[in-house]
Scaffold this motif. Sequence first.
Motif, PDB file in Angstrom:
ATOM      1  N   ILE A  29       9.338   7.657   0.292  1.00 51.41           N
ATOM      2  CA  ILE A  29       8.548   6.486   0.683  1.00 51.41           C
ATOM      3  C   ILE A  29       9.088   5.231   0.009  1.00 51.41           C
ATOM      4  O   ILE A  29       9.150   4.158   0.611  1.00 51.41           O
ATOM      5  N   PHE A  30       9.493   5.353  -1.248  1.00 50.85           N
ATOM      6  CA  PHE A  30      10.089   4.206  -1.937  1.00 50.85           C
ATOM      7  C   PHE A  30      11.367   3.755  -1.239  1.00 50.85           C
ATOM      8  O   PHE A  30      11.627   2.554  -1.108  1.00 50.85           O
TER       9      PHE A  30
ATOM     10  N   SER B 140       0.828  -1.209   0.000  1.00 53.18           N
ATOM     11  CA  SER B 140       0.000   0.000   0.000  1.00 53.18           C
ATOM     12  C   SER B 140       0.859   1.254   0.000  1.00 53.18           C
ATOM     13  O   SER B 140       0.559   2.222  -0.701  1.00 53.18           O
ATOM     14  N   ALA B 141       1.952   1.227   0.769  1.00 56.31           N
ATOM     15  CA  ALA B 141       2.851   2.384   0.791  1.00 56.31           C
ATOM     16  C   ALA B 141       3.497   2.602  -0.570  1.00 56.31           C
ATOM     17  O   ALA B 141       3.646   3.736  -1.031  1.00 56.31           O
ATOM     18  N   GLU B 142       3.895   1.507  -1.231  1.00 52.00           N
ATOM     19  CA  GLU B 142       4.480   1.636  -2.559  1.00 52.00           C
ATOM     20  C   GLU B 142       3.474   2.168  -3.566  1.00 52.00           C
ATOM     21  O   GLU B 142       3.837   2.959  -4.441  1.00 52.00           O
TER      22      GLU B 142
ATOM     23  N   CYS C 231      11.627   2.273 -13.307  1.00 50.05           N
ATOM     24  CA  CYS C 231      12.180   1.532 -12.160  1.00 50.05           C
ATOM     25  C   CYS C 231      11.119   1.292 -11.094  1.00 50.05           C
ATOM     26  O   CYS C 231      11.093   0.228 -10.451  1.00 50.05           O
ATOM     27  N   ALA C 232      10.221   2.248 -10.901  1.00 48.08           N
ATOM     28  CA  ALA C 232       9.168   2.077  -9.900  1.00 48.08           C
ATOM     29  C   ALA C 232       8.200   0.968 -10.297  1.00 48.08           C
ATOM     30  O   ALA C 232       7.774   0.165  -9.459  1.00 48.08           O
TER      31      ALA C 232
ATOM     32  N   LYS D  94      15.492  -3.451  -4.018  1.00 47.09           N
ATOM     33  CA  LYS D  94      16.615  -2.609  -4.436  1.00 47.09           C
ATOM     34  C   LYS D  94      16.224  -1.710  -5.614  1.00 47.09           C
ATOM     35  O   LYS D  94      16.610  -0.540  -5.673  1.00 47.09           O
ATOM     36  N   ILE D  95      15.449  -2.255  -6.544  1.00 43.12           N
ATOM     37  CA  ILE D  95      15.003  -1.451  -7.685  1.00 43.12           C
ATOM     38  C   ILE D  95      14.059  -0.344  -7.221  1.00 43.12           C
ATOM     39  O   ILE D  95      14.113   0.797  -7.707  1.00 43.12           O
ATOM     40  N   ALA D  96      13.182  -0.659  -6.265  1.00 43.42           N
ATOM     41  CA  ALA D  96      12.284   0.363  -5.725  1.00 43.42           C
ATOM     42  C   ALA D  96      13.059   1.468  -5.018  1.00 43.42           C
ATOM     43  O   ALA D  96      12.723   2.657  -5.134  1.00 43.42           O
ATOM     44  N   CYS D  97      14.110   1.082  -4.295  1.00 39.78           N
ATOM     45  CA  CYS D  97      14.950   2.104  -3.648  1.00 39.78           C
ATOM     46  C   CYS D  97      15.657   2.964  -4.689  1.00 39.78           C
ATOM     47  O   CYS D  97      15.784   4.182  -4.514  1.00 39.78           O
ATOM     48  N   LEU D  98      16.114   2.336  -5.764  1.00 44.71           N
ATOM     49  CA  LEU D  98      16.744   3.106  -6.847  1.00 44.71           C
ATOM     50  C   LEU D  98      15.751   4.085  -7.465  1.00 44.71           C
ATOM     51  O   LEU D  98      16.093   5.242  -7.759  1.00 44.71           O
TER      52      LEU D  98
END
Length: 232
Positions: A178-179, A5-7, A96-97, A115-119
């Motif tokens: 948030i990501f 949900s946060a993503e 990337c998201a 890791k991709i979400a953080c990027l």
Amino acid sequence: MASSSAELIAFLLVISGWVLVSSTLPTDYWKVSSIDGTVITTATFWSNLWKTCVTDSTGVSNCKDFPSMLALDGYIQACRGLMIAAVCLGFFGSICALVGMKCTKVGGSDQTKAKIACLAGLIFILCGLSAMTGCSLYANRITSEFFDPTFIAQKYELGAALFIGWAGSSLCIIGGSIFCFSMAENNKTPRMGYVYNTAASAVSTRTKAYKDSTDFITPKASPKHFDKNVYV
């Protein structure tokens, strides 16, 4: 579920911010002529990163594109570069998201997707910072000329595009943060503890079943007490 949900919320924020930042490039009103101290206003001057225009009292506009990029003021060139960079970063950050979100089927394992979400979050933070820097640089030039008593040319006020750019860059920074936090949420260890408990319960269940089966096959013999005349 909370992380997903946060993503999703972060994705909506960054996409909305990227759209707002992108919309500032073709927006006309980056700065508008000020009417402060003017008794009669017959025309309105306004400009953006690409052209300067004048609108008369009848509503007819006459625009003129900037003749040469190299002949422009340094702050306009810097604002152009920062805004274009923000739009490009937002495009790659969106890809990337999409790959890094849990609700999508691409990206590999959960650790790789995290890791991709953080990027993607870092890219969107850079996108927001670039757009905010460009809008702030342009606004700083307007305000410095407006409050300069020695500046005798036409003075301007902040246009609507600057506020749209600030709003979009703020959304990009919030969503990107948030990501980044979602990766820290995914790296917590309750899942490992859950697997360990399951393994332990399975071992204990198997051990109990083995004991029960052993008891069933070889029942325990009750102790026997022999009398002294048993062999007689």
